[in-house]
Design a protein around this motif. Structure first.
Motif, PDB file in Angstrom:
ATOM      1  N   THR A 196       0.832  -1.198   0.000  1.00 34.09           N
ATOM      2  CA  THR A 196       0.000   0.000   0.000  1.00 34.09           C
ATOM      3  C   THR A 196       0.869   1.252   0.000  1.00 34.09           C
ATOM      4  O   THR A 196       0.555   2.232  -0.687  1.00 34.09           O
ATOM      5  N   SER A 197       1.969   1.224   0.722  1.00 38.35           N
ATOM      6  CA  SER A 197       2.902   2.356   0.733  1.00 38.35           C
ATOM      7  C   SER A 197       3.480   2.590  -0.667  1.00 38.35           C
ATOM      8  O   SER A 197       3.554   3.737  -1.139  1.00 38.35           O
ATOM      9  N   ASN A 198       3.859   1.520  -1.342  1.00 40.55           N
ATOM     10  CA  ASN A 198       4.389   1.651  -2.705  1.00 40.55           C
ATOM     11  C   ASN A 198       3.318   2.136  -3.674  1.00 40.55           C
ATOM     12  O   ASN A 198       3.593   2.953  -4.558  1.00 40.55           O
ATOM     13  N   MET A 199       2.087   1.655  -3.511  1.00 39.42           N
ATOM     14  CA  MET A 199       0.987   2.111  -4.362  1.00 39.42           C
ATOM     15  C   MET A 199       0.703   3.591  -4.090  1.00 39.42           C
ATOM     16  O   MET A 199       0.458   4.364  -5.014  1.00 39.42           O
ATOM     17  N   LYS A 200       0.767   3.986  -2.820  1.00 41.98           N
ATOM     18  CA  LYS A 200       0.544   5.385  -2.449  1.00 41.98           C
ATOM     19  C   LYS A 200       1.599   6.288  -3.097  1.00 41.98           C
ATOM     20  O   LYS A 200       1.272   7.379  -3.575  1.00 41.98           O
ATOM     21  N   ASP A 201       2.842   5.845  -3.125  1.00 41.18           N
ATOM     22  CA  ASP A 201       3.897   6.617  -3.787  1.00 41.18           C
ATOM     23  C   ASP A 201       3.582   6.796  -5.272  1.00 41.18           C
ATOM     24  O   ASP A 201       3.737   7.893  -5.820  1.00 41.18           O
ATOM     25  N   LEU A 202       3.146   5.726  -5.920  1.00 45.20           N
ATOM     26  CA  LEU A 202       2.773   5.815  -7.341  1.00 45.20           C
ATOM     27  C   LEU A 202       1.585   6.759  -7.524  1.00 45.20           C
ATOM     28  O   LEU A 202       1.585   7.600  -8.426  1.00 45.20           O
ATOM     29  N   TYR A 203       0.580   6.613  -6.671  1.00 41.30           N
ATOM     30  CA  TYR A 203      -0.618   7.459  -6.726  1.00 41.30           C
ATOM     31  C   TYR A 203      -0.225   8.936  -6.635  1.00 41.30           C
ATOM     32  O   TYR A 203      -0.705   9.767  -7.409  1.00 41.30           O
ATOM     33  N   ARG A 204       0.660   9.254  -5.710  1.00 43.70           N
ATOM     34  CA  ARG A 204       1.114  10.649  -5.539  1.00 43.70           C
ATOM     35  C   ARG A 204       1.950  11.104  -6.738  1.00 43.70           C
ATOM     36  O   ARG A 204       1.770  12.205  -7.251  1.00 43.70           O
ATOM     37  N   ASP A 205       2.865  10.253  -7.168  1.00 38.15           N
ATOM     38  CA  ASP A 205       3.780  10.639  -8.246  1.00 38.15           C
ATOM     39  C   ASP A 205       3.070  10.834  -9.587  1.00 38.15           C
ATOM     40  O   ASP A 205       3.549  11.592 -10.427  1.00 38.15           O
ATOM     41  N   TYR A 206       1.964  10.152  -9.787  1.00 41.00           N
ATOM     42  CA  TYR A 206       1.229  10.250 -11.052  1.00 41.00           C
ATOM     43  C   TYR A 206      -0.042  11.100 -10.907  1.00 41.00           C
ATOM     44  O   TYR A 206      -0.968  10.974 -11.698  1.00 41.00           O
ATOM     45  N   HIS A 207      -0.066  12.005  -9.935  1.00 40.91           N
ATOM     46  CA  HIS A 207      -1.284  12.789  -9.689  1.00 40.91           C
ATOM     47  C   HIS A 207      -1.663  13.698 -10.850  1.00 40.91           C
ATOM     48  O   HIS A 207      -2.828  14.041 -11.000  1.00 40.91           O
ATOM     49  N   ASN A 208      -0.712  14.062 -11.694  1.00 41.70           N
ATOM     50  CA  ASN A 208      -1.012  14.906 -12.853  1.00 41.70           C
ATOM     51  C   ASN A 208      -1.092  14.109 -14.153  1.00 41.70           C
ATOM     52  O   ASN A 208      -0.970  14.686 -15.228  1.00 41.70           O
TER      53      ASN A 208
END
Length: 174
Positions: free
Chosen positions: A57-69
Motif C-alpha cells: 500500500t505504501s508503494n501504491m501510495k507513492d505511485l498514486y502521488r507521483d502520477y497525480h497529474n
C-alpha cells in the motif's frame, strides 16, 4: 536504431482481464470496462494484513502521488478479505492513505468471486485467502490487457514498473 530501442521495450500481452463487476469504496460498480483508456496498476491486499500489505500500500501510495497529474493512470486495490473489508472499511482505509479522488479505487465482492478473479482472471495464487495472497502489482494497459507483474514490496521492481507505466502512458497519448 530507434526501431531497435522501441522493440526492446515491448511489453507482452499476457491475457485480457475477464468480465467482472465489483463494488468500490464509494459503492459504485467497477468492472473490466473501467480499464479502458487507462494504464492501471492493480494489487490484491487486505486492510488488517500485518505482513506485506502495508509495504504494498505504501508503494501504491507513492505511485498514486507521483502520477497525480497523469489522468491516463489509475490504481486499483482489491481486498482478499471481504468479510472484514466492507465498503466503509475500504473507504476509511483509502482516506487514511491519502486518496482524494477516483484515481485509486478499492474493490470488494464476495470471496468466491474474488478468488475466481484472482486465480483465473489474473493468474495469481488464491487458495488460502486472505493470508495466502500474492504480493504482485499487475500492469494493465488501456485495452484491459494484463501486460506484466511486479513484486509489490520491492523498490527495484517499483522502478521497473514506473518505466513500463511511463511507456504505456506514451502509447496512450500517441
Amino acid at each position: 536504431m530507434i526501431q531497435k530501442a522501441n522493440s526492446s521495450h515491448t511489453l507482452p500481452v499476457i491475457k485480457s482481464v475477464p468480465p467482472f463487476s465489483f463494488v468500490t469504496q464509494h459503492g459504485d460498480q467497477f468492472s473490466e470496462e473501467n480499464f479502458e483508456g487507462k494504464a492501471t496498476v492493480l494489487d490484491f491486499i487486505f486492510t488488517s494484513c500485518a505482513g506485506p500489505c502495508p509495504m504494498m500500500t505504501s508503494n501504491m501510495k507513492d505511485l498514486y502521488r507521483d502520477y497525480h497529474n497523469v489522468p491516463e493512470v489509475q490504481f486499483v486495490s482489491v481486498t482478499v478479505d471481504p468479510t472484514v473489508d466492507n465498503q466503509d472499511i475500504l473507504q476509511q482505509y483509502a482516506l487514511a492513505h491519502g486518496v482524494e479522488d477516483d484515481r485509486w479505487q478499492f474493490l470488494t465482492s464476495d470471496l468466491e468471486s474474488i478468488k475466481d478473479l484472482k486465480k483465473n482472471g489474473f493468474l495469481l495464487y488464491a487458495d488460502q485467502l486472505p493470508q495466502g495472497h500474492a504480493i504482485k502489482f499487475v500492469l494493465i494497459d488501456e485495452k484491459g490487457q494484463i501486460r506484466k507483474y511486479y513484486d509489490g514490496t520491492e523498490k527495484a521492481s517499483m522502478a521497473v514498473l514506473r518505466n513500463d507505466l511511463n511507456h504505456l502512458v506514451k502509447q496512450i497519448r500517441s
